[in-house]
Design a protein around this motif. Structure first.
Motif, mmCIF file in Angstrom:
data_model
loop_
_atom_site.group_PDB
_atom_site.id
_atom_site.type_symbol
_atom_site.label_atom_id
_atom_site.label_comp_id
_atom_site.label_asym_id
_atom_site.label_seq_id
_atom_site.Cartn_x
_atom_site.Cartn_y
_atom_site.Cartn_z
ATOM 1 N N ILE A 262 -4.358 3.537 3.780
ATOM 2 C CA ILE A 262 -4.133 2.871 2.499
ATOM 3 C C ILE A 262 -4.073 1.363 2.692
ATOM 4 C CG2 ILE A 262 -2.506 2.575 0.589
ATOM 5 C CD1 ILE A 262 -1.692 5.516 0.987
ATOM 6 N N LEU A 263 -3.368 0.914 3.727
ATOM 7 C CA LEU A 263 -3.265 -0.524 3.994
ATOM 8 C C LEU A 263 -4.644 -1.140 4.224
ATOM 9 C CD1 LEU A 263 -0.123 -0.584 6.310
ATOM 10 C CD2 LEU A 263 -0.285 -1.491 3.981
ATOM 11 N N GLY A 264 -5.507 -0.397 4.930
ATOM 12 C CA GLY A 264 -6.865 -0.884 5.168
ATOM 13 C C GLY A 264 -7.644 -1.019 3.876
ATOM 14 N N ARG A 265 -7.502 -0.023 3.008
ATOM 15 C CA ARG A 265 -8.197 -0.086 1.716
ATOM 16 C C ARG A 265 -7.651 -1.235 0.868
ATOM 17 N NH1 ARG A 265 -8.113 6.008 1.834
ATOM 18 N NH2 ARG A 265 -10.298 6.607 2.141
ATOM 19 N N VAL A 266 -6.346 -1.403 0.878
ATOM 20 C CA VAL A 266 -5.728 -2.498 0.114
ATOM 21 C C VAL A 266 -6.278 -3.838 0.574
ATOM 22 C CG1 VAL A 266 -3.552 -3.756 -0.195
ATOM 23 C CG2 VAL A 266 -3.630 -1.281 -0.551
ATOM 24 N N TRP A 267 -6.351 -4.041 1.871
ATOM 25 C CA TRP A 267 -6.893 -5.293 2.415
ATOM 26 C C TRP A 267 -8.338 -5.495 1.966
ATOM 27 C CZ3 TRP A 267 -11.085 -6.346 5.522
ATOM 28 C CH2 TRP A 267 -11.170 -7.670 6.009
ATOM 29 N N LEU A 268 -9.136 -4.431 2.054
ATOM 30 C CA LEU A 268 -10.539 -4.527 1.664
ATOM 31 C C LEU A 268 -10.687 -4.825 0.178
ATOM 32 C CD1 LEU A 268 -13.573 -4.208 2.270
ATOM 33 C CD2 LEU A 268 -13.302 -1.752 1.873
ATOM 34 N N PHE A 280 0.418 -2.185 -1.250
ATOM 35 C CA PHE A 280 1.165 -1.020 -0.768
ATOM 36 C C PHE A 280 2.626 -1.433 -0.797
ATOM 37 C CE2 PHE A 280 3.247 1.773 2.242
ATOM 38 C CZ PHE A 280 2.789 3.015 1.808
ATOM 39 N N PHE A 281 3.395 -0.808 -1.670
ATOM 40 C CA PHE A 281 4.770 -1.246 -1.886
ATOM 41 C C PHE A 281 5.705 -0.651 -0.846
ATOM 42 C CE2 PHE A 281 9.014 -0.694 -3.631
ATOM 43 C CZ PHE A 281 9.310 -2.002 -3.995
ATOM 44 N N ASN A 282 6.520 -1.507 -0.255
ATOM 45 C CA ASN A 282 7.571 -1.111 0.676
ATOM 46 C C ASN A 282 8.851 -1.792 0.229
ATOM 47 O OD1 ASN A 282 9.298 -0.591 2.791
ATOM 48 N ND2 ASN A 282 8.166 -1.788 4.303
ATOM 49 N N VAL A 283 9.827 -1.014 -0.183
ATOM 50 C CA VAL A 283 11.062 -1.582 -0.710
ATOM 51 C C VAL A 283 11.783 -2.453 0.311
ATOM 52 C CG1 VAL A 283 12.610 0.320 -0.077
ATOM 53 C CG2 VAL A 283 13.066 -1.017 -2.157
ATOM 54 N N TRP A 284 11.479 -2.269 1.614
ATOM 55 C CA TRP A 284 12.145 -3.027 2.674
ATOM 56 C C TRP A 284 11.386 -4.302 3.047
ATOM 57 C CZ3 TRP A 284 16.930 -1.546 3.602
ATOM 58 C CH2 TRP A 284 17.281 -0.235 3.300
ATOM 59 N N ALA A 285 10.261 -4.553 2.407
ATOM 60 C CA ALA A 285 9.462 -5.730 2.757
ATOM 61 C C ALA A 285 10.282 -7.008 2.625
ATOM 62 C CB ALA A 285 8.231 -5.809 1.856
ATOM 63 N N GLY A 286 10.194 -7.857 3.621
ATOM 64 C CA GLY A 286 10.871 -9.146 3.593
ATOM 65 C C GLY A 286 12.233 -9.160 4.243
ATOM 66 N N ARG A 287 12.813 -7.980 4.496
ATOM 67 C CA ARG A 287 14.166 -7.956 5.074
ATOM 68 C C ARG A 287 14.195 -8.564 6.470
ATOM 69 N NH1 ARG A 287 19.219 -5.631 4.587
ATOM 70 N NH2 ARG A 287 20.232 -5.106 6.562
ATOM 71 N N ALA A 288 13.173 -8.266 7.258
ATOM 72 C CA ALA A 288 13.149 -8.785 8.627
ATOM 73 C C ALA A 288 13.020 -10.309 8.658
ATOM 74 C CB ALA A 288 12.003 -8.141 9.406
ATOM 75 N N LEU A 289 12.364 -10.868 7.646
ATOM 76 C CA LEU A 289 12.150 -12.313 7.621
ATOM 77 C C LEU A 289 13.370 -13.060 7.098
ATOM 78 C CD1 LEU A 289 8.494 -12.427 6.239
ATOM 79 C CD2 LEU A 289 9.239 -12.736 8.603
ATOM 80 N N SER A 290 14.018 -12.509 6.082
ATOM 81 C CA SER A 290 15.180 -13.183 5.505
ATOM 82 C C SER A 290 16.099 -12.155 4.859
ATOM 83 C CB SER A 290 14.756 -14.219 4.462
ATOM 84 O OG SER A 290 15.888 -14.759 3.812
ATOM 85 N N LYS A 291 17.158 -11.783 5.571
ATOM 86 C CA LYS A 291 18.099 -10.811 5.022
ATOM 87 C C LYS A 291 18.756 -11.329 3.754
ATOM 88 C CE LYS A 291 19.618 -7.928 8.881
ATOM 89 N NZ LYS A 291 20.791 -7.483 9.664
#
Length: 347
Positions: A262-268, A280-291
């Protein structure tokens, strides 16, 4: 440490490996004390989400190694706090997104990850709107950025996320087409949704009849072939939000591969000059960069969902309430596909 703890042990559910629901194990252990910046929550409600169903099969994209305690979110009352925690938090009802660890009578988390539940909102009601509500709100308003008068397609409109999503969309003045099996169609019509039977109808064909110029957004948890059809149903300028791969739930092999496809298709798709966007939605996106930023966004969005509940724009759909010790029965029920709303576990 602030607060008084009545019991000195906790009950938790352990997922030992890829087992049937009856293979889930109950375990008692000593009650941990919260350290600096942490709180101890007495769980009042947790739930069975699609994530735990995937984890049981070893199919969730980034689940921890076995054995572990599942439980993607919970609601409960703060019973004790470590040093450095805001005074007055003990005794408050809070919600928390945990990913794992929520299926326990008591849970220790960072105080900064707790979101206060408004007065008058019950624990089980709030629980139905934690991961499901945050997911629905962020996909609808942060990714698709829907506007009144638009038309969207929601796959699995009767599911945990789908039920919240369609209600938030209707509250925003958006027309909703929702896929579900026929038994759920009357309930969807009551919510103002135009239902499509994914079992007996040609979904792409039917959606094109209802929206000849395409839909402004599609929310797809199915993955596989469905995500390709969803992309093709978009109107110019439309947005596809993929947030799962339910079609591969019972597959074997790499658990990462369906998501990577899915990620590959999204990029394309996002490289194409047609004005459409895919995520591709990930509810945890961004946590590693800025809690701190992640926590602020989560707190703001969950507050919006709770406010919508208090305005009666969203209903807390509880499919069943079962004690934590009956987790196998709860898992079976959630996986049956026969219920609308969320299966909630209580102490």
């Amino acid at each position: 440490m602030e607060g008084v703890i009545a019991s000195r042990e906790l009950l938790e559910v352990v997922l030992p490996g890829t087992v049937e629901p009856e293979g889930l194990q109950l375990r008692y252990r000593a009650l941990p004390a919260p350290e600096a910046g942490q709180i101890l929550i007495a769980m009042e409600a947790t739930g069975v989400s699609f994530a735990e169903q995937q984890m049981r099969r070893g199919r969730y994209y980034d689940q921890p190694p076995f054995p572990f305690v599942p439980g993607y979110d919970l609601v409960g009352t703060v019973r004790a706090a470590g040093s450095g925690v805001t005074p007055g938090l003990v005794g408050k009802r809070v919600a928390a997104l945990t990913k794992v660890g929520g299926w326990a009578s008591h849970v220790v988390i960072d105080a900064a990850d707790a979101v206060e539940v408004p007065a008058g909102v019950g624990a089980a009601e709030a629980e139905t709107l934690v991961v499901n509500g945050i997911t629905a709100w962020q996909m609808l308003h942060r990714k698709a950025r829907v506007r009144a008068g638009q038309t969207v397609l929601v796959h699995g409109a009767n599911g945990g996320v789908g039920t919240v999503l369609v209600q938030l969309a209707r509250a925003a003045g958006v027309k909703v087409i929702g896929t579900a099996s026929a038994r759920h169609h009357d309930a969807l019509r009551e919510l103002g949704v135009t239902p499509v039977d994914y079992r007996t109808e040609d979904v792409p064909g039917r959606v094109r009849e209802l929206a000849p110029n395409g839909v402004d957004a599609v929310f797809d948890h199915v993955g596989g072939r469905s995500v390709i059809d969803s992309w093709r149903l978009l109107a110019p300028g439309g947005t596809l939000v993929s947030y799962g791969s339910a079609a591969t739930r019972d597959d074997t092999g790499s658990k990462q591969w369906p998501v990577l496809k899915i990620l590959g298709r999204v990029w394309l798709w996002n490289t194409l000059p047609n004005g459409r966007r895919a995520y591709f939605f990930n509810v945890w996106a961004g946590r590693a960069l800025s809690k701190n930023r992640f926590r602020a966004r989560l707190r703001a969005d969950l507050a919006e969902v709770f406010a919508a509940l208090q305005r009666d724009e969203v209903t807390a759909r509880i499919a069943a309430r079962l004690p934590l010790a009956r987790v196998a029965e709860a898992m079976r029920l959630a996986e049956s596909g026969t219920v609308a709303g969320k299966v909630v576990l209580i102490p």
